[in-house]
Design a protein around this motif. Structure first.
Motif, PDB file in Angstrom:
ATOM      1  N   ALA A  91       0.881  -1.274   0.298  1.00 31.78           N
ATOM      2  CA  ALA A  91      -0.028   0.021  -0.121  1.00 31.78           C
ATOM      3  C   ALA A  91       0.795   1.419   0.032  1.00 31.78           C
ATOM      4  O   ALA A  91       0.355   2.411  -0.510  1.00 31.78           O
ATOM      5  CB  ALA A  91      -0.957  -0.052   1.043  1.00 31.78           C
ATOM      6  N   LEU A 137       2.346   2.921   2.561  1.00 37.68           N
ATOM      7  CA  LEU A 137       2.117   4.008   3.827  1.00 37.68           C
ATOM      8  C   LEU A 137       3.626   4.006   4.441  1.00 37.68           C
ATOM      9  O   LEU A 137       4.277   3.009   4.637  1.00 37.68           O
ATOM     10  CB  LEU A 137       1.203   3.403   4.734  1.00 37.68           C
ATOM     11  N   HIS A 166      -3.078 -10.691   2.382  1.00 38.22           N
ATOM     12  CA  HIS A 166      -3.260  -9.284   3.079  1.00 38.22           C
ATOM     13  C   HIS A 166      -3.968  -8.541   1.966  1.00 38.22           C
ATOM     14  O   HIS A 166      -4.080  -8.565   0.809  1.00 38.22           O
ATOM     15  CB  HIS A 166      -1.906  -8.483   3.197  1.00 38.22           C
ATOM     16  N   ARG A 216      -6.013   6.198   9.825  1.00 41.22           N
ATOM     17  CA  ARG A 216      -5.973   4.802  10.184  1.00 41.22           C
ATOM     18  C   ARG A 216      -7.159   4.916  11.500  1.00 41.22           C
ATOM     19  O   ARG A 216      -7.000   5.713  12.283  1.00 41.22           O
ATOM     20  CB  ARG A 216      -4.523   4.203  10.973  1.00 41.22           C
ATOM     21  N   TYR A 275      -6.810   0.994   7.227  1.00 41.09           N
ATOM     22  CA  TYR A 275      -6.156   2.200   6.837  1.00 41.09           C
ATOM     23  C   TYR A 275      -6.764   2.626   5.791  1.00 41.09           C
ATOM     24  O   TYR A 275      -7.205   1.802   4.976  1.00 41.09           O
ATOM     25  CB  TYR A 275      -4.633   1.849   6.951  1.00 41.09           C
ATOM     26  N   PHE A 289      -6.192  -5.056   8.816  1.00 37.37           N
ATOM     27  CA  PHE A 289      -5.405  -6.112   9.650  1.00 37.37           C
ATOM     28  C   PHE A 289      -6.460  -6.771  10.391  1.00 37.37           C
ATOM     29  O   PHE A 289      -6.655  -6.352  11.508  1.00 37.37           O
ATOM     30  CB  PHE A 289      -4.115  -5.681  10.317  1.00 37.37           C
ATOM     31  N   SER A 339       4.163  -6.608   6.369  1.00 40.22           N
ATOM     32  CA  SER A 339       3.568  -5.450   5.744  1.00 40.22           C
ATOM     33  C   SER A 339       4.096  -4.191   6.170  1.00 40.22           C
ATOM     34  O   SER A 339       3.126  -3.120   5.710  1.00 40.22           O
ATOM     35  CB  SER A 339       1.725  -5.764   6.255  1.00 40.22           C
ATOM     36  N   TYR A 394      -2.980  -3.440  14.560  1.00 43.20           N
ATOM     37  CA  TYR A 394      -4.096  -2.376  14.969  1.00 43.20           C
ATOM     38  C   TYR A 394      -4.378  -3.019  16.302  1.00 43.20           C
ATOM     39  O   TYR A 394      -5.537  -2.306  16.969  1.00 43.20           O
ATOM     40  CB  TYR A 394      -4.889  -2.128  14.089  1.00 43.20           C
TER      41      TYR A 394
HETATM   42  N1  ABU Z   1       0.874  -2.114   4.527  1.00 47.58           N
HETATM   43  C1  ABU Z   1       0.066  -1.441   5.362  1.00 47.58           C
HETATM   44  C2  ABU Z   1       0.635  -0.757   6.382  1.00 47.58           C
HETATM   45  C3  ABU Z   1      -0.093  -0.081   7.293  1.00 47.58           C
HETATM   46  C4  ABU Z   1       0.088   1.141   8.255  1.00 47.58           C
HETATM   47  O1  ABU Z   1       1.409   1.507   8.031  1.00 47.58           O
HETATM   48  O2  ABU Z   1      -0.495   1.291   9.135  1.00 47.58           O
END
Ligand code: ABU
Length: 811
Positions: A52, A54, A233, A252, A259, A272, A355, A411
């Motif tokens: 993703a 982030l 995922h 988030r 997210y 997650f 991730s 999370y």
């Molecule tokens: N790959 C997703 C990362 C999610 C986050 O940084 O909260």
């Protein structure tokens, strides 16, 4: 891009994802230009491409934060160097809270930010909506704003890093599949000499495996442990949403497991889920698997989508552009794997990024490159060091069961003392079932089940997590009283234990130990192991059993790491061996003022003050068993650690129980050691701190005529104390108010200004308040007078409370 495969390179990097290209890039920056990167498909085709993207720098630890902070800086400037854009945008980030427990976490995050000198602002729900207008906020209690967050395009970033690496001299060859390693030597001298590929062998001094979910099977083939397992995922990319624009911050919503980020006018909605879907066994990851996804699973994704709809009602009216189900690698503890693999010199790994590979890649690539070039890690990487796992962690079924839980931890509320529940019980001491029957609530360390606390009958032997005082605190308080006033037994079987023997054993240990271990047989020495920077690599006791035989007892979590460190620093020509005897002996710690009376009744050997001195050790008969008794304590009371052959342990435990010795657990050890100011490896003692800052120079041989690893750096640290300049120093403290609960990690302030952070804290029953240790920093020496002047406070979930800080321990 070249297609020729060279016959040799100084370093071969296996894998052309974001991690491999970052390692290659940073190696060339450090002047190691003979680098060959091999990719089985094309760059970024395995996992990187569907990440993703982030980039959230603020992490739970300072070392983790610095690592991602560097990533963000790098991604922002890489285009200027390589001419290839990374797509990095510093859009900031919002994290929202639906519950009071989450709000406490966010307030603690804000305090962490202050400790690390980073920006973080607490927001009301209305302020959060101003920053993120498409979300509903009616159910929210608050939020935080993280101006340092950003997003990046993972594929563009990989290409940019690859170009930077090539500019530095690295060669990158695609469509070469590494099938194994070539190896020479045996035992501790076993070394990688190159890689086997589907286009022939390539020789190398150093091999770095950054092969994502293919890394585990590659490691298995060479007998190295790379414990990771893939899990599916999920995220979707929506059609355009009104109000969503390219500079919309990351958002988030951890209570909803989700997210969000902008992508071409729509939203990436990912998350997650608490119960993940492990993918296939690491042995069977397909090849080729390029730019490929798994099947859509809307049923599994509904856990996330239902929550996303709560937060962004407009999604109900928005179409889905694409469903991504991309498998990624997860590790047993949700931290990635970095470093040189024990048992195969010259082979490094950077994998299992859970991730957060894109956020971590810049910092992790630099850290690994420095590790390769310097020969040791240059900062505290203990939490991600591949040596925290042992060969028994390579079991694929064990990994599969554990990973189902790990993905959801991203999370989950990071409760103090949270224990993972899956793939347990795993390693059990001989008295495990007896302790369970007595109400033990177990935690897990290095796979060992360890009693944390004992629930008195009829209480339910379970932990109920909270930020404040947890339900088990009265149980531990009773154990603390028993240990200070009477006697208690602690099952400390999980200690790491090694025997070093042979004619060269003294010379070997004298070099590795910073204290002097050339003592009479039967004496015990407390010593650090330091690296060349003079900072901590281990903290342990060494018992000289005989002229040429030593027993080493170290932390539970560091069995593999310590053994590796010792082997790696064996002086040339030394003839001695080291054996890991952890699984051969249980340890029962019998601690408290009545310990002598209880043990004396079970043995004919004299245990009196003069007959059995502190810091001595000997074999004795105890009941029908023969044990090694060591007069030592980590709780600050009269006591003996009994090293008992595994098969005799239940008998010894039963004798102690018959003598009315109380059971006690690790929560109690934590409280008691903090009341006495005893330090712990991984908390106070890390590769970022040395004995001068930790106040433990007395436990080294710096003032004796003995050379040891790290000596010159340690001498320089002490010398620097005399020069003007900023200082850090570990101090003990007691909270003035007995009500708040501290867990470690809290911000310390002086007159409202951040001056440090708590490393460990716990309830001290004897002191009657929370006690702890904290590193404080100052522009000059941290002195007893400065501390005595007072004005220190800790931040507990946003509220500030006074502490009394001292150089000496409270008890
Ligand atoms: N790959 C997703 C990362 C999610 C986050 O940084 O909260």
């Amino acid at each position: 891009m070249t297609t020729d495969l060279p016959a040799r390179a100084r370093v071969v990097v296996v894998g052309g994802g974001v991690i491999g290209t970052s390692v290659a890039y940073h190696l060339t920056k450090l002047g190691w230009t003979d680098v060959l990167l091999l990719e089985q498909g094309t760059l970024s085709c395995g996992t990187t491409w569907h990440a993703a993207g982030l980039v959230g720098p603020l992490r739970a630890s300072e070392s983790g934060t610095r690592l991602v902070q560097y990533s963000a800086e790098l991604y922002a400037r890489l285009e200027a160097e390589t001419g290839l854009a990374t797509g990095y945008r510093n859009v900031g980030g919002v994290i929202v809270a639906r519950t009071e427990d989450r709000m406490v976490q966010l307030r603690r995050t804000a305090a962490n930010a202050a400790a690390y000198d980073m920006e973080c602002e607490l927001l009301t729900p209305a302020q959060a909506r101003d920053l993120w207008p498409v979300m509903a906020v009616d159910d929210l209690l608050g939020a935080i704003w993280l101006p340092g967050d950003g997003k990046v395009n993972p594929t563009d970033l990989t290409q940019s890093l690859a170009k930077g690496a090539r500019q530095g001299g690295a060669r990158i060859v695609e469509r070469v599949r590494v099938t194994g390693y070539t190896v020479a030597g045996s035992g501790a001298g076993r070394r990688v000499t190159g890689v086997r590929t589907d286009r022939g062998d390539v020789e190398a001094e150093v091999v770095v495996t950054c092969a994502g979910q293919w890394s585990k099977a590659l490691g298995d083939r060479a007998g190295v442990t790379v414990p990771l397992h893939s899990a599916e995922h999920f995220y979707v990319v929506t059609e355009a949403v009104d109000g969503v624009h390219p500079d919309l911050p990351i958002m988030r919503d951890p209570d909803g497991f989700t997210y969000f980020k902008e992508e071409v006018g729509g939203l990436v909605v990912g998350g997650f889920e608490p119960e993940a879907k492990p993918w296939r066994s690491p042995d069977t990851i397909p090849h080729p698997f390029e730019f490929q996804l798994l099947e859509e699973d809307w049923e599994h994704f509904s856990v996330l989508m239902d929550e996303a709809l709560v937060r962004i009602p407009a999604l109900a009216e928005t179409g889905i552009r694409k469903f991504y189900n991309g498998p990624e690698s997860f590790t047993p503890d949700n931290q990635f794997l970095l470093g040189e693999t024990p048992g195969l010199r010259g082979h490094f790994v950077g994998a299992g990024f859970n991730s957060v590979g894109i956020a971590s890649a810049g910092g992790a690539g630099r850290a690994l490159a420095e590790w390769i070039v310097e020969g040791e890690a240059t900062t505290d990487l203990v939490g991600v060091d591949v040596r925290r796992f042992a060969p028994f962690n390579a079991n694929n079924r064990w990994l599969r069961d554990r990973v189902a839980e790990v993905l959801g931890l991203h999370y989950a509320v990071p409760w103090p003392n949270r224990e993972l529940e899956t793939a347990r019980p795993f390693r059990c001491s001989p008295v495990h079932d007896r302790l369970a029957a007595r109400g033990a609530v177990f935690g897990s360390r290095m796979g060992w089940e360890r009693p944390n606390v004992f629930a008195p009958s009829p209480a339910e032997p379970r932990l109920h997590y909270a930020w404040g005082k947890q339900s088990w605190l009265p149980w531990s308080a009773a154990e603390q009283r028993a240990t200070r006033q009477d006697v208690a037994v602690f099952d400390q079987t999980s200690f790491s234990k090694y025997v070093v023997s042979g004619p060269g054993s003294l010379a070997w240990l004298q070099w590795v130990c910073a204290n002097d271990v050339d003592v009479e047989p039967g004496r015990v020495v407390y010593t650090p192991w330091l690296n060349a920077r003079g900072t901590y690599e281990a903290d342990l006791t060494v018992t000289r059993v005989a002229a040429d035989e030593f027993l080493l007892v170290s932390s539970s979590a560091t069995t593999v790491r310590d053994l590796d460190w010792l082997e790696r620093h064996r002086p040339d020509g030394v003839t001695a061996t080291v054996r890991d005897v952890t699984s051969a002996h249980a340890v029962l710690g019998v601690m408290g003022p009545r310990s002598r009376e209880v043990l004396q009744a079970l043995t004919d050997s004299a245990l009196g003050e003069e007959a059995f001195l502190f810091a001595t050790s000997r074999e004795l008969f105890l009941g029908h068993a023969t044990v090694r008794a060591t007069r030592m304590t980590y709780v600050g009371e009269l006591g003996w650690e009994l090293l008992v052959p595994m098969e005799l342990t239940t008998g010894v435990y039963d004798l102690l129980r018959a003598a009315d010795v109380a059971d006690a657990g690790y929560y109690t050890i934590e409280s008691l050691r903090l009341e006495k100011g005893y330090r712990a490896f991984g908390r106070e003692l890390t590769p970022d701190f040395g004995p001068v800052e930790a106040g433990l120079v007395f436990a080294t041989a710096l003032d004796r005529d003995k050379d040891f690893l790290g000596r010159s750096a340690l001498a320089a640290h002490r010398e620097a104390l005399r020069a003007p300049g900023p200082r850090r120093r570990l101090v003990s403290f007691v909270l003035e108010d007995p009500e708040p609960m501290l867990w470690g990690g809290e911000l310390v302030l002086l007159d409202g200004r951040p001056v440090g952070q708590v490393t460990s804290a716990a309830w001290g029953e004897t002191v009657g308040a929370c006690v702890g240790l904290a590193y404080l920093r100052r522009d000059e020496a941290v002195t007893a007078d400065w501390l005595a002047a007072g004005g220190f406070q800790v931040d507990v979930g946003g509220d500030q409370f006074g502490i009394r800080a001292t150089l000496r321990a409270p008890l």
